[in-house]
Design a protein around this motif. Structure first.
Motif, short mmCIF file in Angstrom:
data_model
loop_
_atom_site.label_atom_id
_atom_site.label_comp_id
_atom_site.label_asym_id
_atom_site.label_seq_id
_atom_site.Cartn_x
_atom_site.Cartn_y
_atom_site.Cartn_z
N TRP B 26 41.58 41.86 -42.42
CA TRP B 26 40.93 42.85 -41.56
C TRP B 26 40.62 44.08 -42.38
O TRP B 26 40.89 44.15 -43.57
N LYS B 27 40.07 45.09 -41.73
CA LYS B 27 39.86 46.35 -42.45
C LYS B 27 40.10 47.54 -41.53
O LYS B 27 40.28 47.39 -40.32
N GLN B 36 40.10 47.45 -37.63
CA GLN B 36 38.91 46.71 -37.19
C GLN B 36 39.11 45.24 -37.48
O GLN B 36 39.35 44.86 -38.62
N HIS B 37 38.98 44.41 -36.44
CA HIS B 37 39.23 42.98 -36.61
C HIS B 37 37.97 42.29 -37.09
O HIS B 37 37.36 41.51 -36.38
N TRP B 39 36.50 39.94 -40.09
CA TRP B 39 36.97 39.09 -41.18
C TRP B 39 36.25 39.44 -42.47
O TRP B 39 35.03 39.47 -42.53
N PRO B 242 45.79 46.56 -43.55
CA PRO B 242 45.22 45.34 -44.14
C PRO B 242 45.37 45.29 -45.65
O PRO B 242 45.71 44.24 -46.21
#
Lengths: 381, 271
Positions: B26-27, B36-37, B39, B242
């Motif tokens: 994630w980031k 923020q989900h 990828w 992340p």
């Protein structure tokens, strides 16, 4: 001043709107009066910011029971205020390098300084400083401040330094200690601001790519000279006590502790000026005890509590009336911590604020805090 | 009867590891700090491309290996003496000597070493006393190596002691009867039989060093960051969970490989 007048006007409008509701009107805006206390208050604070000598009288006067959680770093404070949905804690004593992160992260809410009687006695630059006031909206009440000084062992460092240049001088290899904190990049920027005018740095916390690169390069050049990056104030105290370091970037707290331990140290604000910290009590966006929180902010702003805290921790109160109280507690402490110093002394200091991409020039070309943090990891290696 | 431990391990341990691994993809929104989900593999590419993170990983693994070797070299003769030479009273005293440090706080021991190694500390004072020049090992990778070796030594001595104690006397007698002298018996009989104990101990010393972040912070100098420090700073300073998760997979992979190798040598029977 302008902001305050605007705010007062805004407050008047709000009062007009809120008359039927009376008291606080949280959904529409700022509270206009402090209601009855909720019986309890949860603080995230620096150690030494919520001591019994002023917490106990507060609880006695307001019946707000105070629960304290001490944080070890600005970053821990931010994490704590974000943890558990943000309703665990009511207030945080955030420093300038954390406050904007909390505001933009929507972790804290706007407050009404009109409810703090002593606000009018604050030193002018701390009424609406950029680290806690955005577009005239106050997100907290300033508390105390202090400079990041240059500290040296006067028995071993000769001649006495006057410039930050000694921390970048290869002749002092292995004798230097600087804080382990990404905000340290601002200290390098401050030095470059004075020594390399061609870079055009105007604010050490608003650095574009080229300025940022120069500051980081200076710190990478400094790294081989550094004995240790100190994480805790006690680290630096140990380094000076045991002779591992003779020069360093410091806080007045270390100077006082070392002097008390009979280590021959002197601190100063060098010719280039200095960075500094200013702390703010900020109210959580999801506070469960806002009335107790307002009562606390009003309490810690009174001259007596301001003086108690200043002398206990070794910092300068925001309230200009605290000087007399400080003299009562410890003779000479008012001048020692520059609580009586004019605004010009204050203006030598560039206070910590969170670096953000928006430099205020309409462009989004400044390096933000995550870039600062990554660069700092690379500097430390 | 096996079900409760399996559930416990599965839910509490493996689920946490899976979550950690998923979070690594994630980031974080740098402005608001929200997760923020989305990828992506940016975290991993950043780790592999940056020379800083490579250097930190190599330093961590290198010092963990150096500490393991040092502890093994100290523990072997010490454990041999304890198991086979010392009388019952001396053995009991040595046991106490090995165990007592474990009763005091880890932090106390690290701070004690900081005082010993400091510029005006006990070490230099002692060196001056016998007319030697002072050394400057405080706040450096050398200091970390010394402190780690000291702190994890008991975890090496105990399994090695167990392994050596288990060697039947008859084997040593047979070796002597067949004409082998002390050195040869040690090399051909004692060492191979003690090896599983050393490998078992190395699992502790290696993994404990690999995951530590407090000793580097307290006694390390500049350029002394460990994987754990980067993970800690990524969570605490940058609020970038992340990235921390991505970097935390590095010691996980190293440790998994190490355990597979250790299992082959039969170390798990010596634990």
């Amino acid at each position: 001043m302008r902001n305050r007048r605007l705010l007062a006007a805004l407050a008047v409008c709000l009062v007009a709107l809120a008359i039927p509701a009376a008291g606080s009107s949280k959904s529409t805006g700022l509270p206009t009066a402090i209601g009855a206390g909720e019986g309890s208050l949860n603080l995230v604070a620096w150690e030494g910011y919520a001591e019994d000598q002023w917490v106990k009288p507060f609880t006695a006067a307001t019946s707000c029971k105070v629960n304290r959680k001490y944080a070890g770093s600005s970053d821990e404070m931010v994490s704590l205020m974000r943890s558990g949905g943000g309703s665990q804690y009511d207030l945080v004593s955030a420093s300038g390098d954390a406050s904007l992160r909390l505001i933009y992260g929507k972790n804290v809410q706007a407050v009404n300084p009109a409810l703090i009687p002593d606000f009018k006695n604050f030193i002018e630059p701390l009424k609406s400083p950029p680290h806690n006031t955005i577009k005239g909206v106050h997100y907290g009440i300033s508390l105390q401040w202090g400079p990041n000084t240059l500290l040296y062992n006067s028995a071993k460092v000769k001649p006495a330094p006057t410039s930050w240049a000694v921390l970048y001088d290869a002749r002092n290899k292995g004798k230097i200690t600087v804080p382990d904190n990404p905000i340290q990049i601002a200290d390098a920027a401050l030095y470059l601001m004075a020594t390399q005018k061609s870079l055009g740095i105007t604010d050490p916390y608003e650095l574009n790519a080229a300025q940022f690169k120069a500051a980081v390069a200076l710190l990478k050049k400094q790294k081989p000279l550094v004995k240790k990056y100190w994480a805790l104030a006690s680290d630096e105290i140990d380094l000076f006590k045991n002779g591992d370091a003779t020069l360093g970037a410091s806080w007045p707290y270390q100077t006082n502790t070392l002097k008390a331990a009979k280590v021959p140290v002197v601190d100063l604000i060098p010719v280039e000026g200095a960075t500094g910290w200013a702390d703010t009590w900020m109210l959580s966006a999801k506070s469960k005890h806002p009335n107790c929180a307002y009562k606390w902010m009003a309490w810690v702003s009174t001259p007596k509590v301001q003086a108690q805290q200043a002398v206990f921790f070794g910092e300068t109160p925001a309230n200009t009336l605290a000087c007399k109280e400080m003299e009562k507690i410890a003779k000479g402490s008012c001048a020692q911590y520059h609580a009586d110093a004019p605004v010009s002394y204050f203006n030598q200091i560039k206070f910590w604020k969170t670096p953000v991409a928006d430099c205020g020039n309409g462009k989004q070309d400044c390096k933000d805090y995550s870039a600062w943090q990554q660069a700092w990891t690379e500097v430390k290696g | 009867m096996l079900a409760p431990p399996v559930v416990w391990l599965g839910v509490l341990y493996l689920a946490a590891l899976v979550l950690l691994f998923v979070a690594a993809f994630w980031k974080v929104d740098s402005f608001t700090g929200d997760l923020q989900h989305v990828w992506n593999v940016d975290n991993f590419t950043h780790i592999f491309q940056s020379s800083t993170y490579r250097a930190i990983a190599l330093r961590t693994i290198g010092i963990a290996a150096a500490v393991t070797i040092t502890d093994a070299l100290i523990a072997l003769p010490f454990a041999y003496f304890m198991a086979r030479i010392a009388g019952p009273r001396t053995r009991a005293m040595l046991f106490v000597a090995v165990m007592v440090p474990l009763w005091s706080s880890y932090l106390v021991r690290v701070y004690a070493w900081r005082l010993i190694l400091a510029h005006d500390g006990a070490l230099n004072w002692a060196l001056h006393g016998i007319g030697l020049p002072s050394v400057s090992v405080s706040y450096s990778n050398w200091a970390m190596w010394i402190v780690f070796s000291y702190i994890w030594l008991p975890f090496m001595i105990l399994p090695v002691y167990t392994a050596i104690e288990r060697i039947p006397d008859s084997l040593l007698e047979a070796s002597r009867d067949l004409g082998a002298r002390g050195a040869r018996t040690t090399r051909k009989v004692v060492l191979p039989l003690a090896l599983p104990g050393v490998v078992a101990g190395s699992i502790f010393t290696f993994s404990l060093t690999l995951g530590d972040y407090i000793t580097p912070k307290l006694v390390g100098g500049t350029g002394s960051q460990f994987i754990g420090n980067v993970v800690y700073d990524s969570v605490g300073v940058a609020n970038n969970i992340p990235f921390a998760a991505a970097y935390a997979t590095v010691p996980l992979v190293v440790m998994a490989a190490y355990l597979l190798l250790a299992r082959r040598s039969g170390a798990f029977e010596a634990l």
